[in-house]
Design a protein around this motif. Sequence first.
Motif, mmCIF file in Angstrom:
data_model
loop_
_atom_site.group_PDB
_atom_site.id
_atom_site.type_symbol
_atom_site.label_atom_id
_atom_site.label_comp_id
_atom_site.label_asym_id
_atom_site.label_seq_id
_atom_site.Cartn_x
_atom_site.Cartn_y
_atom_site.Cartn_z
ATOM 1 N N VAL A 1 1.002 -1.231 -0.010
ATOM 2 C CA VAL A 1 -0.200 0.117 0.047
ATOM 3 C C VAL A 1 0.988 1.038 0.113
ATOM 4 O O VAL A 1 2.062 1.070 0.880
ATOM 5 C CB VAL A 1 -0.930 -0.161 1.217
ATOM 6 C CG1 VAL A 1 -1.803 -1.044 1.168
ATOM 7 C CG2 VAL A 1 -0.115 0.085 2.491
ATOM 8 N N GLY A 2 0.402 2.171 -0.571
ATOM 9 C CA GLY A 2 1.192 3.641 -0.887
ATOM 10 C C GLY A 2 0.719 4.728 0.053
ATOM 11 O O GLY A 2 1.314 5.534 0.555
ATOM 12 N N GLY A 3 -0.630 4.632 0.600
ATOM 13 C CA GLY A 3 -1.297 5.696 1.254
ATOM 14 C C GLY A 3 -2.493 5.268 2.075
ATOM 15 O O GLY A 3 -2.656 4.184 1.864
ATOM 16 N N THR B 1 -0.425 5.676 12.431
ATOM 17 C CA THR B 1 -0.611 7.085 12.743
ATOM 18 C C THR B 1 -1.745 7.494 12.683
ATOM 19 O O THR B 1 -2.264 8.843 12.690
ATOM 20 C CB THR B 1 0.229 8.244 12.046
ATOM 21 O OG1 THR B 1 0.172 7.605 10.612
ATOM 22 C CG2 THR B 1 2.130 7.717 12.507
ATOM 23 N N ILE B 2 -2.698 6.553 12.126
ATOM 24 C CA ILE B 2 -4.450 6.983 11.945
ATOM 25 C C ILE B 2 -5.225 6.150 12.877
ATOM 26 O O ILE B 2 -4.810 5.043 13.384
ATOM 27 C CB ILE B 2 -4.660 6.581 10.473
ATOM 28 C CG1 ILE B 2 -4.400 5.032 9.947
ATOM 29 C CG2 ILE B 2 -3.935 7.568 9.617
ATOM 30 C CD1 ILE B 2 -4.779 4.776 8.741
ATOM 31 N N HIS C 1 6.579 4.971 11.818
ATOM 32 C CA HIS C 1 6.062 6.475 11.770
ATOM 33 C C HIS C 1 5.697 6.682 13.099
ATOM 34 O O HIS C 1 4.556 5.813 13.512
ATOM 35 C CB HIS C 1 5.179 6.426 10.679
ATOM 36 C CG HIS C 1 5.666 6.044 9.401
ATOM 37 N ND1 HIS C 1 5.540 4.574 8.584
ATOM 38 C CD2 HIS C 1 6.274 6.793 8.474
ATOM 39 C CE1 HIS C 1 6.013 4.745 7.410
ATOM 40 N NE2 HIS C 1 6.677 6.109 7.190
ATOM 41 N N LYS C 2 5.814 7.911 13.582
ATOM 42 C CA LYS C 2 5.494 8.372 14.735
ATOM 43 C C LYS C 2 4.956 9.930 14.500
ATOM 44 O O LYS C 2 5.557 10.422 13.572
ATOM 45 C CB LYS C 2 6.524 8.096 15.886
ATOM 46 C CG LYS C 2 7.435 6.838 15.855
ATOM 47 C CD LYS C 2 6.091 5.845 16.868
ATOM 48 C CE LYS C 2 6.859 4.526 16.778
ATOM 49 N NZ LYS C 2 6.106 3.384 16.883
ATOM 50 N N PRO C 3 4.061 10.082 15.623
ATOM 51 C CA PRO C 3 3.413 9.629 16.614
ATOM 52 C C PRO C 3 2.572 8.560 16.250
ATOM 53 O O PRO C 3 1.585 8.874 15.317
ATOM 54 C CB PRO C 3 3.130 10.932 17.467
ATOM 55 C CG PRO C 3 2.671 11.756 16.501
ATOM 56 C CD PRO C 3 3.738 11.924 15.211
ATOM 57 N N ASP D 1 -2.630 12.162 1.968
ATOM 58 C CA ASP D 1 -2.905 10.685 1.909
ATOM 59 C C ASP D 1 -1.615 9.745 2.254
ATOM 60 O O ASP D 1 -1.650 8.490 2.466
ATOM 61 C CB ASP D 1 -3.280 10.043 0.545
ATOM 62 C CG ASP D 1 -3.947 8.881 0.489
ATOM 63 O OD1 ASP D 1 -4.710 8.557 1.005
ATOM 64 O OD2 ASP D 1 -3.030 8.039 -0.547
ATOM 65 N N TYR D 2 -0.440 10.439 2.205
ATOM 66 C CA TYR D 2 0.878 9.769 2.316
ATOM 67 C C TYR D 2 0.663 9.363 3.798
ATOM 68 O O TYR D 2 0.363 10.007 4.755
ATOM 69 C CB TYR D 2 2.014 10.432 2.027
ATOM 70 C CG TYR D 2 2.159 10.432 0.518
ATOM 71 C CD1 TYR D 2 3.277 9.405 -0.014
ATOM 72 C CD2 TYR D 2 1.704 11.201 -0.436
ATOM 73 C CE1 TYR D 2 3.474 9.556 -1.173
ATOM 74 C CE2 TYR D 2 1.990 11.133 -1.672
ATOM 75 C CZ TYR D 2 2.866 10.088 -2.132
ATOM 76 O OH TYR D 2 2.981 10.053 -3.738
ATOM 77 N N VAL D 3 1.497 8.326 4.266
ATOM 78 C CA VAL D 3 1.825 7.607 5.560
ATOM 79 C C VAL D 3 2.631 8.916 6.242
ATOM 80 O O VAL D 3 2.577 9.069 7.600
ATOM 81 C CB VAL D 3 2.194 6.139 5.511
ATOM 82 C CG1 VAL D 3 2.638 5.871 7.070
ATOM 83 C CG2 VAL D 3 1.338 5.201 4.922
#
Length: 532
Positions: free
Chosen positions: A52-54, A80-81, A101-103, A506-508
Amino acid sequence: MFVEDIKNDFYNTLLGNRVLLLVHYDVDAVCTCKILQDLFKCDNILYTLVPVGGISDLKTAYEENNEEIKFVVLVNCGGTIDLVDILQPDEDVIFFVLDSHKPTDICNVYSDGQVRLVYKDDEENIPNFDDIFRDDEDEEEADENLQGADRLEAMVERRRDRKAWEERRHTLMFNYTQFSYYGKPSSCVALELAVRASRNNAAALWAGAVGCAAHSALYLRPPAQCLLDAEPLNRCLNAQSHSTTAHVVVEKDAWLPLYRWWSVEGALSHASFFTPKLKLHASSGASRLRQLLADMGFPLQQARQAYRSMDVELRRCLLSALETAAPKHKLPIPTRPTFLLHKPHSPPMAALDAVYAIMALIEHETLPKAVGFQKALSALQVNGENEPLKVGITAARRSLEAVARLAHSTLSSRGLLLAGPFNYFIVQEGTSEAGLVRGPLWLGEAARWIATATSGARPILASAPLPDGQCLLLGLPPRYDQEPRNLFGAAFEQAAQKSGISVVLDYVDTSVIVLPTSQRTQFLDALTALLA
């Protein structure tokens, strides 16, 4: 909630069940996926793998593959979501999140068990539950038992307390979410799981080594933290027996991209942490590079031919020559302890080279992203001929050359523009670099190159064209090589709200966004006003 025991509470829960494996398009995620794939294969765990890209890809992948799925493993995405709010899963579906990825989203942290976070980073200063969530029903019921003035006074007091609590909550959440940053590489956590399961073979060690090298090469973590992240891996390497088969070692090596697959001059001309200080974009840059090679004792004829064809004595003295010559030119020492893969009858493979090869496969100019992802997984194999790796190295050389051309043209033609609190540059549509430097991985490499060439004291924005009148915008923090925490994610969101521009968040990685090219100037003006 956080998993207490990675083997019993995470991995053993998956045994005998079908798993949906959602993996982000980045180097660390590919390495983590490789380790998990090998573990699943050993224990006959059935799984469906979807890159997945986003966030929209994540939602689509879950909706299309959730039939009869009760366990979902997310690698470098989803942390992060608010997963439950976005995916709307059935109550009996459990998500295991392994995301660097944080937070981490606070709703995932305090989930009642549907979302389970595989690893807790010590750097995360997570607010307490009572400071973020509040239940006023009990207080309202208590107020109903009061009469007259007492009830009115209690209501006023409750509203005052509620307002003070909301102000504290806003301050806590702002401090918690204002910066985006990276935690420990997910591949290191997956390697720890492989060790617990007694399956830390050469393939798992190599994948973990490449994941560690990616965080170091892409400056996702401070240098000291990268060393601490690699400590468990170093312990595993010390414990392994060096047989005649493939094995991973730590040795001092030149921190130059692809030099074993290139020439020494080519590698010195395309190292983003080293080359910008030579100022090759200036008219005297070529002479500085020739002088560096002369001080190393490398004739131009030897430096320009393929490394494998060079004189054996020159190859043996490369590291000492670099360490001697670099200080004379006030350059950083381009040698450091590096993870190397040794295979019978093959030259050593540096983890740094594998990082760039995987980056090139993920953002290949002609391959579909899903095909590039599968080739990136195959590039991590440690036995036999590795054709995907060769494809990746060839593509990485082209991408590094495009990054160098873009940086040189931007710096020499004054294409780095000043906009108040930050600098920015734009990859022009139709140029030869636009087709190669179009994704966040290689655009970030170009931004780091230009930041290094300009001392790196100011934040930099980089933009590249996308199809359908869209463009990519990426933010790089100041002094990224020492403190890579990034405030652009929150700044982009606020600027979009104030300007009313239809930005795609949309990006992580929140420091990367997509917006219409026609509105880019307006958005940069709004961002300038916000950060001024």
